[in-house]
Write an enzyme that holds these catalytic residues in place. Structure first.
Site, PDB file in Angstrom:
ATOM      1  N   CYS A 123       0.189  33.213  65.218  1.00 39.74           N
ATOM      2  CA  CYS A 123      -1.055  33.272  64.373  1.00 39.74           C
ATOM      3  C   CYS A 123      -1.306  34.540  64.080  1.00 39.74           C
ATOM      4  CB  CYS A 123      -2.248  32.224  64.927  1.00 39.74           C
ATOM      5  SG  CYS A 123      -2.035  30.797  65.098  1.00 39.74           S
ATOM      6  N   HIS A 264      -8.351  35.021  61.607  1.00 38.03           N
ATOM      7  CA  HIS A 264      -7.386  34.008  61.529  1.00 38.03           C
ATOM      8  C   HIS A 264      -8.187  32.690  61.613  1.00 38.03           C
ATOM      9  CE1 HIS A 264      -4.725  30.861  62.811  1.00 38.03           C
ATOM     10  NE2 HIS A 264      -4.970  30.874  64.125  1.00 38.03           N
ATOM     11  N   ASN A 295      -5.632  24.836  60.231  1.00 40.59           N
ATOM     12  CA  ASN A 295      -4.936  26.191  60.754  1.00 40.59           C
ATOM     13  C   ASN A 295      -3.552  26.168  60.452  1.00 40.59           C
ATOM     14  OD1 ASN A 295      -3.848  28.043  62.737  1.00 40.59           O
ATOM     15  ND2 ASN A 295      -5.121  27.287  64.354  1.00 40.59           N
TER      16      ASN A 295
END
Length: 342
Positions: A123, A264, A295
């Site tokens: 990520c 994030h 996500n």
């Protein structure tokens, strides 16, 4: 005496010149993903902050999503595509060990003979790509770099896994990074903690999978993304404040001077904790794209930047802290001026 090798220098300063994103057409509600994991809309919203997410169709691929986002980024940057001479693709869901996705994406964009490669930092991949792109331009190795974050996580997540099925989704975002008259990308603070490698991982390597096929035939279970949510939550909640503060300090700013924070989009609760411990002023917009997008790993930072500006909560040119963390465990943060977007 050895022959002297020539050296080159590039731009003194760099910036994100343009941003483009691609969101898959299909919107998926919590009710749709809740059934296979014996869950509910309320449980998912309370645990993650997610209300909807986007799932890509078979026709919406890593390459096609990247190309769509990249074309908009190039247009927003107001440069010709032939001025791009490097493509960096941050992704964990390109399902070939080789070749990388980068060269195919570059070719699909009509770019000839440009450097193109992939970055695997989970990520945190997009923030890694931004750091690499900025340094390439400053070093003179490239004039303009296309940094792409793209994921098709629905290819890697087990829809029956209660720990991951409701979290992850698909999408792409891209920025053009090039020379600037003033600093537009601050120094990057990054690192990793390999002691936490188990927290987000592929649950078996490919050799284990092949061995299962040899032993069990078609009954073999393919590798899936696995995550120890509690371990990741604790690590992020207690380890990232220093990373954020270091990035702000190295940029020569204070939290009061930030116009936005774009973390994030891992979990709504983590986002809230990070904002609280940093004591962000009320004037600082906080990206919360996870509510609608889920996500999307390496794609989440550019998607969240676009959402923040599309809703008017932040504007191009504003100062924003980017902070990302993920598999590795890896992390990266930098302060940037928000780019033009399309």
């Amino acid at each position: 005496m050895a022959a002297r090798i020539a050296s080159i220098t590039g731009a003194e300063h760099t910036a994100m010149l343009g941003l483009g994103v691609y969101r898959p057409e299909r919107i998926v509600t919590n009710d749709e993903v809740a059934g296979p994991i014996d869950s509910s809309d309320e449980w998912i919203r309370t645990r993650s902050g997610i209300r909807t997410r986007r799932f890509a169709s078979p026709e919406e691929t890593i390459v096609s999503m990247s190309v769509a986002a990249a074309r908009d980024a190039i247009e927003a940057a107001e440069i010709d595509a032939n001025q791009i001479d490097c493509v960096i693709v941050a992704t964990s869901t390109w399902l070939l060990l080789t070749p990388a996705a980068g060269p195919q994406i570059a070719t699909a964009l009509g770019l000839e003979n440009v450097a193109a490669f992939d970055v695997s930092a989970g990520c945190a991949g997009f923030c890694h790509a931004v750091a690499l792109a900025s340094d390439l331009v400053k070093g003179g190795t490239a004039r303009h770099v296309l940094a792409i974050g793209v994921e098709k996580l629905t290819d890697t997540v087990n829809p029956k896994d209660r720990g991951t099925a409701f979290l992850f989704a698909d999408g792409a975002g891209a920025v053009v990074i090039g020379p600037s008259d003033e600093p537009g990308i601050g120094p990057t603070v990054w690192g990793s903690d390999g002691t936490q490698h188990h927290a987000i991982r592929q649950d078996k390597d490919w050799m284990e999978f092949f061995a299962e096929i040899d032993e069990r035939g078609l009954d073999a279970v393919r590798p899936y993304l696995a995550m120890e949510g509690t371990a990741v939550f604790r690590w992020a909640a207690h380890s990232l404040e220093k990373v954020c503060r270091d990035a702000i300090e190295r940029a020569g700013l204070t939290t009061d001077e930030l116009d936005a924070m774009v973390p994030h989009q891992a979990n709504g609760r983590i986002i809230e904790i990070m904002a609280r411990v940093l004591k962000l002023p009320e004037s600082c917009a906080l990206a919360n794209d996870i509510e609608e997008t889920g996500n999307t790993s390496a794609a989440s930072i550019p998607l969240a930047m676009e959402a923040l500006m599309r809703t008017g909560d932040a504007k191009p040119g504003g100062s924003a802290l980017l902070i990302a963390f993920g598999a590795g465990l890896s992390f990266a943060a930098q302060v940037v001026h928000l780019p033009n977007w399309k």
